[in-house]
Write a protein that holds these residues in place. Structure first.
Motif, PDB file in Angstrom:
ATOM      1  N   LYS A   3       0.585  -4.274  -7.223  1.00 29.27           N
ATOM      2  CA  LYS A   3       1.416  -3.108  -6.868  1.00 29.27           C
ATOM      3  C   LYS A   3       0.716  -1.787  -7.151  1.00 29.27           C
ATOM      4  CE  LYS A   3       4.505  -6.450  -7.896  1.00 29.27           C
ATOM      5  NZ  LYS A   3       4.989  -7.161  -9.063  1.00 29.27           N
ATOM      6  N   LEU A   5      -2.335  -1.267  -6.213  1.00 31.74           N
ATOM      7  CA  LEU A   5      -3.358  -1.061  -5.192  1.00 31.74           C
ATOM      8  C   LEU A   5      -2.977   0.044  -4.218  1.00 31.74           C
ATOM      9  CD1 LEU A   5      -4.376  -4.746  -4.389  1.00 31.74           C
ATOM     10  CD2 LEU A   5      -5.729  -3.038  -5.587  1.00 31.74           C
ATOM     11  N   LEU A   6      -1.688   0.113  -3.895  1.00 29.84           N
ATOM     12  CA  LEU A   6      -1.242   1.161  -2.970  1.00 29.84           C
ATOM     13  C   LEU A   6      -1.430   2.530  -3.627  1.00 29.84           C
ATOM     14  CD1 LEU A   6      -0.083   1.100  -0.143  1.00 29.84           C
ATOM     15  CD2 LEU A   6       2.213   1.116  -1.102  1.00 29.84           C
ATOM     16  N   ASN A   9      -5.026   3.395  -3.535  1.00 33.06           N
ATOM     17  CA  ASN A   9      -5.389   3.841  -2.193  1.00 33.06           C
ATOM     18  C   ASN A   9      -4.979   5.307  -1.970  1.00 33.06           C
ATOM     19  OD1 ASN A   9      -6.681   1.916  -0.476  1.00 33.06           O
ATOM     20  ND2 ASN A   9      -5.283   2.606   1.116  1.00 33.06           N
ATOM     21  N   VAL A  72      -9.927  -2.526  -2.296  1.00 35.79           N
ATOM     22  CA  VAL A  72      -8.634  -2.913  -1.712  1.00 35.79           C
ATOM     23  C   VAL A  72      -8.866  -3.817  -0.492  1.00 35.79           C
ATOM     24  CG1 VAL A  72      -6.525  -2.054  -0.586  1.00 35.79           C
ATOM     25  CG2 VAL A  72      -7.442  -0.862  -2.578  1.00 35.79           C
ATOM     26  N   GLY A 301      -0.762   6.608  -0.049  1.00 31.56           N
ATOM     27  CA  GLY A 301      -1.612   5.411   0.038  1.00 31.56           C
ATOM     28  C   GLY A 301      -1.327   4.606   1.295  1.00 31.56           C
ATOM     29  N   ALA A 302      -0.040   4.526   1.653  1.00 33.23           N
ATOM     30  CA  ALA A 302       0.333   3.762   2.848  1.00 33.23           C
ATOM     31  C   ALA A 302      -0.168   4.441   4.123  1.00 33.23           C
ATOM     32  CB  ALA A 302       1.847   3.594   2.898  1.00 33.23           C
ATOM     33  N   LYS A 303      -0.415   5.726   4.058  1.00 33.17           N
ATOM     34  CA  LYS A 303      -0.856   6.463   5.246  1.00 33.17           C
ATOM     35  C   LYS A 303      -2.331   6.864   5.132  1.00 33.17           C
ATOM     36  CE  LYS A 303       3.788   8.232   6.027  1.00 33.17           C
ATOM     37  NZ  LYS A 303       4.098   7.381   7.166  1.00 33.17           N
ATOM     38  N   SER A 304      -3.046   6.194   4.247  1.00 32.65           N
ATOM     39  CA  SER A 304      -4.392   6.661   3.911  1.00 32.65           C
ATOM     40  C   SER A 304      -5.355   6.667   5.094  1.00 32.65           C
ATOM     41  CB  SER A 304      -4.967   5.835   2.763  1.00 32.65           C
ATOM     42  OG  SER A 304      -4.947   4.470   3.107  1.00 32.65           O
TER      43      SER A 304
END
Lengths: 369, 82
Positions: A3, A5-6, A9, A72, A301-304
């Motif tokens: 968890k 990792l996001l 990122n 990642v 991170g989700a939109k990296s």
């Protein structure tokens, strides 16, 4: 660990934007000085000033960004291979490459077309070469590197599963060798027998990045085995991260001095790679520590990938707008840096949100990955 | 709401960005290119937040996330264990 990792990122893409904002800030310090001081340029009077060292410290701090992305990706490859002894399926690799490369090609073409509109002359062959080698924008080299690593990953998976110590040793040695090849050109050293390798040691080729992908893979397969080991050594790892951070700053100043040049473009050294490795280990060693702003970092991170691909255009436009419209701001380097970084993160996120809420939504993945 | 439907809705809405997309319960989410590294991490966060089910690191494996059936089945087991 998974968890985090996001979050990692998100932290990494912010570091990338800050890194490229720092490049523009160096330009404002040394090449655009005449816009706010009565001097001729380039002017290196500010080299060695407190603001220069602040920028150098920041630049050194964020060197973990590309290693973090590779880590990642390696983790995902281990995940995709599954827990048994089954090989990593090529179909997964090809699908992943498609999702990675289509947005990369789209943004490379947009940036090159912008360059052409601004007067750059590019032949069709050069146009293609620039795109394929990830030279449309500074940070784009990473996408061909990652694509190459994805392509060799099915051959690495079983070693990451069953023989991880040997794998890390071998990829670490390959990685270190190719990073060490960056030193002779920096120091103006002539080593004839290495010349052919040095000349072809391009930054869009995978060998000088491979270790961090394999490290991510090994963690993906064996994370539970490492957790306690890392936790019990967390303070030692933090200390080593700090030590290599400082060594990296000192090393670069020594390289700059030894090169005899007034200025050297950024190039990551072996000390930088070791720092990045300890940074990643420390990040996971402190896994039980609550990190600040988890929602914000997870969101970014989700939109990296979208931020990664689009922030360059935003930074170019913002920096050039400041140069022409409010040059006084260039004389306030910290403010200029903050402004660039904020724009480099916020405007890509805004663009992604606009596309997400428009009829283009169905093409979102093609545009931003 | 049934967990499988909620998961399907989430994936269509947030990952595929097409609420009308066809997503078969047995469709391989990786072969189809629907889930990637970041999407898995987001999905784990979605599950923990919305279903209040804790997913240990060692359970974040391909076999549990390969398709909606596998994921729903894993979540059933996990919920029962909690």
């Amino acid at each position: 660990m998974v968890k985090k990792l996001l979050y990692l990122n998100g932290l990494a893409v912010l570091a990338v934007v800050l890194n490229h904002s720092l490049s523009w800030s160096y330009i404002s310090l040394f090449w655009w000085t005449d816009r706010y001081l009565p001097v001729s340029v380039p002017n290196f009077d500010q080299l060695g000033s407190p603001i220069y060292y602040l920028f150098r410290f920041l630049e050194q701090l964020i060197i973990f960004a590309i290693p973090a992305f590779l880590f990642v990706s390696g983790f995902f490859l281990a995940f995709a291979a599954g827990r048994g002894q089954s090989p990593l399926r090529w179909n997964i690799i090809f699908v992943r490459l498609k999702n990675l490369l289509i947005p990369f090609f789209i943004w490379s073409v947009i940036i090159l077309l912008m360059d052409i509109a601004l007067g750059r002359e590019v032949s069709p062959a050069e146009f293609l070469l620039v795109i394929v080698t990830g030279r449309a924008a500074d940070p784009f080299y990473f996408i061909p590197v990652l694509a190459q690593l994805y392509l060799i990953s099915p051959f690495i998976v079983r070693f990451a599963r069953n023989n991880w110590k040997m794998l890390l040793l071998v990829t670490g040695a390959v990685h270190a060798f190719f990073v060490l090849l960056r030193y002779p050109p920096l120091l103006n050293l002539d080593i004839p027998f290495l010349e052919p390798i040095i000349a072809n040691n391009r930054h869009f080729l995978f060998p000088s990045y491979i270790f961090f992908l394999t490290l991510g893979m090994v963690f993906g397969f064996h994370s539970s085995e490492f957790k306690e080991w890392l936790y019990s050594r967390r303070w030692l790892l933090l200390g080593l991260t700090g030590a290599f951070f400082l060594l990296g700053v000192i090393e670069w100043e020594m390289i700059l001095k030894a090169s005899g040049q007034e200025w050297l473009g950024p190039s990551e050294t072996l000390i930088d790679q070791i720092y990045a490795g300890f940074f990643l280990l420390t990040f996971f060693a402190f896994e039980r520590t609550e990190l600040p702003l988890p929602r914000t970092f997870n969101f970014i991170g989700a939109k990296s990938y979208g931020v990664y691909l689009t922030h360059t255009i935003v930074l170019i436009i913002t920096a050039k707008a400041v140069y022409h419209l409010i040059p006084q701001l260039l004389g306030l380097p910290l403010l200029f840096l903050l402004m660039l970084t904020a724009a480099g993160v916020a405007l890509p996120l805004l663009l992604m949100e606009i596309v997400n809420r428009s009829p283009l939504r169905r093409y979102y993945a093609l545009i931003f990955g | 709401m049934d967990r499988k439907i909620a998961l399907s809705d989430y994936i269509k809405q947030e990952v595929m960005r097409n609420p009308k997309a066809n997503l078969d319960d047995a469709e391989d989410l990786f072969n189809a290119g629907i889930l990637d590294s970041l999407a898995i991490l987001q999905l784990v966060a979605f599950i923990e937040e919305n279903f209040k089910i804790k997913i240990p690191d060692e359970d974040v494996i391909f076999e549990n996330f390969q398709n909606l059936n596998a994921l729903a089945s894993y979540l059933e087991t996990q919920k029962a264990a909690e």
